[in-house]
Each structure stands twice: as structure tokens, then as C-alpha cells.
Design a protein around this motif. Structure first.
Motif, PDB file in Angstrom:
ATOM      1  N   VAL A   1       0.836  -1.200   0.000  1.00 38.22           N
ATOM      2  CA  VAL A   1       0.000   0.000   0.000  1.00 38.22           C
ATOM      3  C   VAL A   1       0.872   1.251   0.000  1.00 38.22           C
ATOM      4  CG1 VAL A   1      -1.689   1.330   1.334  1.00 38.22           C
ATOM      5  CG2 VAL A   1      -2.017  -1.128   1.012  1.00 38.22           C
ATOM      6  N   GLU A   2       1.952   1.234   0.749  1.00 30.12           N
ATOM      7  CA  GLU A   2       2.864   2.384   0.766  1.00 30.12           C
ATOM      8  C   GLU A   2       3.474   2.613  -0.611  1.00 30.12           C
ATOM      9  OE1 GLU A   2       4.653   5.721   1.510  1.00 30.12           O
ATOM     10  OE2 GLU A   2       3.210   4.796   2.876  1.00 30.12           O
ATOM     11  N   GLN A   3       3.783   1.542  -1.332  1.00 32.74           N
ATOM     12  CA  GLN A   3       4.298   1.695  -2.700  1.00 32.74           C
ATOM     13  C   GLN A   3       3.263   2.401  -3.581  1.00 32.74           C
ATOM     14  OE1 GLN A   3       5.201  -2.468  -3.490  1.00 32.74           O
ATOM     15  NE2 GLN A   3       7.367  -1.936  -3.680  1.00 32.74           N
ATOM     16  N   HIS A   4       2.010   2.007  -3.464  1.00 25.79           N
ATOM     17  CA  HIS A   4       0.957   2.662  -4.243  1.00 25.79           C
ATOM     18  C   HIS A   4       0.830   4.131  -3.849  1.00 25.79           C
ATOM     19  CE1 HIS A   4      -0.664  -0.813  -6.333  1.00 25.79           C
ATOM     20  NE2 HIS A   4      -0.771  -1.492  -5.198  1.00 25.79           N
ATOM     21  N   ARG A   5       0.816   4.414  -2.560  1.00 23.92           N
ATOM     22  CA  ARG A   5       0.631   5.792  -2.080  1.00 23.92           C
ATOM     23  C   ARG A   5       1.773   6.718  -2.479  1.00 23.92           C
ATOM     24  NH1 ARG A   5      -1.830   4.457   3.917  1.00 23.92           N
ATOM     25  NH2 ARG A   5      -3.926   3.988   3.157  1.00 23.92           N
ATOM     26  N   SER A   6       2.980   6.187  -2.521  1.00 21.42           N
ATOM     27  CA  SER A   6       4.134   7.020  -2.858  1.00 21.42           C
ATOM     28  C   SER A   6       4.326   7.196  -4.360  1.00 21.42           C
ATOM     29  CB  SER A   6       5.405   6.427  -2.250  1.00 21.42           C
ATOM     30  OG  SER A   6       5.754   5.220  -2.919  1.00 21.42           O
ATOM     31  N   GLY A   7       3.568   6.450  -5.153  1.00 18.96           N
ATOM     32  CA  GLY A   7       3.708   6.535  -6.608  1.00 18.96           C
ATOM     33  C   GLY A   7       4.861   5.723  -7.141  1.00 18.96           C
ATOM     34  N   ALA A   8       5.404   4.815  -6.326  1.00 17.66           N
ATOM     35  CA  ALA A   8       6.544   3.995  -6.735  1.00 17.66           C
ATOM     36  C   ALA A   8       6.170   2.959  -7.791  1.00 17.66           C
ATOM     37  CB  ALA A   8       7.153   3.295  -5.518  1.00 17.66           C
ATOM     38  N   ILE A   9       4.879   2.682  -7.929  1.00 20.52           N
ATOM     39  CA  ILE A   9       4.417   1.683  -8.888  1.00 20.52           C
ATOM     40  C   ILE A   9       3.723   2.397 -10.037  1.00 20.52           C
ATOM     41  CG2 ILE A   9       2.883  -0.287  -9.227  1.00 20.52           C
ATOM     42  CD1 ILE A   9       3.194  -0.844  -6.223  1.00 20.52           C
ATOM     43  N   ASP A  10       4.270   2.242 -11.238  1.00 24.27           N
ATOM     44  CA  ASP A  10       3.628   2.826 -12.416  1.00 24.27           C
ATOM     45  C   ASP A  10       2.403   2.007 -12.775  1.00 24.27           C
ATOM     46  OD1 ASP A  10       5.413   4.917 -12.838  1.00 24.27           O
ATOM     47  OD2 ASP A  10       6.781   3.656 -13.994  1.00 24.27           O
ATOM     48  N   GLY A  11       1.449   2.647 -13.377  1.00 23.31           N
ATOM     49  CA  GLY A  11       0.269   1.934 -13.837  1.00 23.31           C
ATOM     50  C   GLY A  11      -1.024   2.586 -13.390  1.00 23.31           C
ATOM     51  N   HIS A  12      -2.038   1.753 -13.224  1.00 18.05           N
ATOM     52  CA  HIS A  12      -3.406   2.193 -12.948  1.00 18.05           C
ATOM     53  C   HIS A  12      -3.508   3.064 -11.690  1.00 18.05           C
ATOM     54  CE1 HIS A  12      -7.765   1.853 -13.290  1.00 18.05           C
ATOM     55  NE2 HIS A  12      -7.827   1.523 -12.020  1.00 18.05           N
ATOM     56  N   THR A  13      -2.907   2.630 -10.587  1.00 15.71           N
ATOM     57  CA  THR A  13      -3.043   3.392  -9.339  1.00 15.71           C
ATOM     58  C   THR A  13      -2.368   4.758  -9.423  1.00 15.71           C
ATOM     59  OG1 THR A  13      -1.135   2.253  -8.349  1.00 15.71           O
ATOM     60  CG2 THR A  13      -3.317   1.376  -7.853  1.00 15.71           C
ATOM     61  N   LYS A  14      -1.242   4.805 -10.077  1.00 11.99           N
ATOM     62  CA  LYS A  14      -0.547   6.085 -10.212  1.00 11.99           C
ATOM     63  C   LYS A  14      -1.298   7.006 -11.175  1.00 11.99           C
ATOM     64  CE  LYS A  14       4.084   7.904 -10.989  1.00 11.99           C
ATOM     65  NZ  LYS A  14       5.479   7.521 -11.260  1.00 11.99           N
ATOM     66  N   LYS A  15      -1.759   6.458 -12.289  1.00 11.14           N
ATOM     67  CA  LYS A  15      -2.466   7.246 -13.299  1.00 11.14           C
ATOM     68  C   LYS A  15      -3.734   7.878 -12.740  1.00 11.14           C
ATOM     69  CE  LYS A  15      -4.551   6.854 -17.886  1.00 11.14           C
ATOM     70  NZ  LYS A  15      -4.809   5.954 -19.021  1.00 11.14           N
ATOM     71  N   TYR A  16      -4.481   7.127 -11.924  1.00  5.84           N
ATOM     72  CA  TYR A  16      -5.763   7.603 -11.405  1.00  5.84           C
ATOM     73  C   TYR A  16      -5.708   8.043  -9.942  1.00  5.84           C
ATOM     74  CZ  TYR A  16      -7.602   5.851 -15.768  1.00  5.84           C
ATOM     75  OH  TYR A  16      -7.845   5.653 -17.106  1.00  5.84           O
ATOM     76  N   ASN A  17      -4.501   8.183  -9.395  1.00  5.75           N
ATOM     77  CA  ASN A  17      -4.299   8.680  -8.033  1.00  5.75           C
ATOM     78  C   ASN A  17      -5.085   7.857  -6.997  1.00  5.75           C
ATOM     79  OD1 ASN A  17      -3.077  10.462  -6.219  1.00  5.75           O
ATOM     80  ND2 ASN A  17      -4.842  11.813  -6.207  1.00  5.75           N
ATOM     81  N   ILE A  18      -4.996   6.536  -7.113  1.00  4.64           N
ATOM     82  CA  ILE A  18      -5.728   5.626  -6.237  1.00  4.64           C
ATOM     83  C   ILE A  18      -4.835   5.295  -5.044  1.00  4.64           C
ATOM     84  CG2 ILE A  18      -6.842   3.375  -6.078  1.00  4.64           C
ATOM     85  CD1 ILE A  18      -7.240   3.556  -9.139  1.00  4.64           C
ATOM     86  N   LYS A  19      -5.228   5.753  -3.841  1.00  8.19           N
ATOM     87  CA  LYS A  19      -4.351   5.617  -2.684  1.00  8.19           C
ATOM     88  C   LYS A  19      -5.035   5.158  -1.399  1.00  8.19           C
ATOM     89  CE  LYS A  19      -1.223   9.165  -4.342  1.00  8.19           C
ATOM     90  NZ  LYS A  19      -0.507  10.379  -4.046  1.00  8.19           N
ATOM     91  N   THR A  20      -6.346   5.111  -1.364  1.00 10.56           N
ATOM     92  CA  THR A  20      -7.048   4.812  -0.113  1.00 10.56           C
ATOM     93  C   THR A  20      -7.407   3.336  -0.020  1.00 10.56           C
ATOM     94  OG1 THR A  20      -7.991   7.031  -0.137  1.00 10.56           O
ATOM     95  CG2 THR A  20      -9.030   5.421   1.311  1.00 10.56           C
ATOM     96  N   LEU A  21      -6.877   2.681   1.015  1.00 13.44           N
ATOM     97  CA  LEU A  21      -7.205   1.282   1.260  1.00 13.44           C
ATOM     98  C   LEU A  21      -8.619   1.214   1.825  1.00 13.44           C
ATOM     99  CD1 LEU A  21      -6.198  -1.694   1.404  1.00 13.44           C
ATOM    100  CD2 LEU A  21      -5.474  -1.191   3.746  1.00 13.44           C
TER     101      LEU A  21
END
Length: 71
Positions: free
Chosen positions: A30-50
Motif C-alpha cells: 500500500v505504501e508503494q501505491h501511495r508514494s507513486g513507486a508503482i507505475d500503472g493504474h493506481t498512479k495514473k488515477y491517483n488511487i491511494k485509499t485502502l
């Protein structure tokens, strides 16, 4: 010691974009998603809330649940 596997859902906002994934270390993933360390869907759409997670001891069960949620 048993290993833990998790299926999780991240969301951008109510009725917004979501992401379904699985991981062994939920906190780190989850921290990887929140920090933007993972390219793709979550980074593109700013998806960060578990918004949901479920624990499994069997990785095959976790992966099967992930696929069911994605359908």
C-alpha cells in the motif's frame, strides 16, 4: 510460522476508480501505491485509499479471490 497473503482494494474516491490486488506484505505494498513507486493504474488515477483487505494463509486462495473480485 505461517505466511500471510492479502487481497486488497484501493479506491480514489466514492464511485471513483478502484484497484484490486494481492500481496504478501500489505503495509509495504500500500505504501508503494501511495508514494507513486508503482507505475500503472493506481498512479495514473491517483488511487491511494485502502478500503478493504482480507487475510489468507494459502496464496492460491488469495489469488483466486483477487480474480473473483476483478470479475
Amino acid at each position: 510460522m505461517k505466511l500471510s497473503y492479502f487481497v486488497y482494494i484501493l479506491a480514489h474516491k466514492p464511485k471513483g476508480a478502484i484497484y484490486v490486488g494481492s500481496a504478501r506484505n500489505l503495509r509495504h505494498r500500500v505504501e508503494q501505491h501511495r508514494s507513486g513507486a508503482i507505475d500503472g493504474h493506481t498512479k495514473k488515477y491517483n488511487i491511494k485509499t485502502l478500503v478493504y483487505f482480507e487475510h489468507f494463509e494459502d496464496p492460491n486462495e488469495a489469488i483466486a479471490m483477487e480474480y473473483r473480485l476483478k470479475k
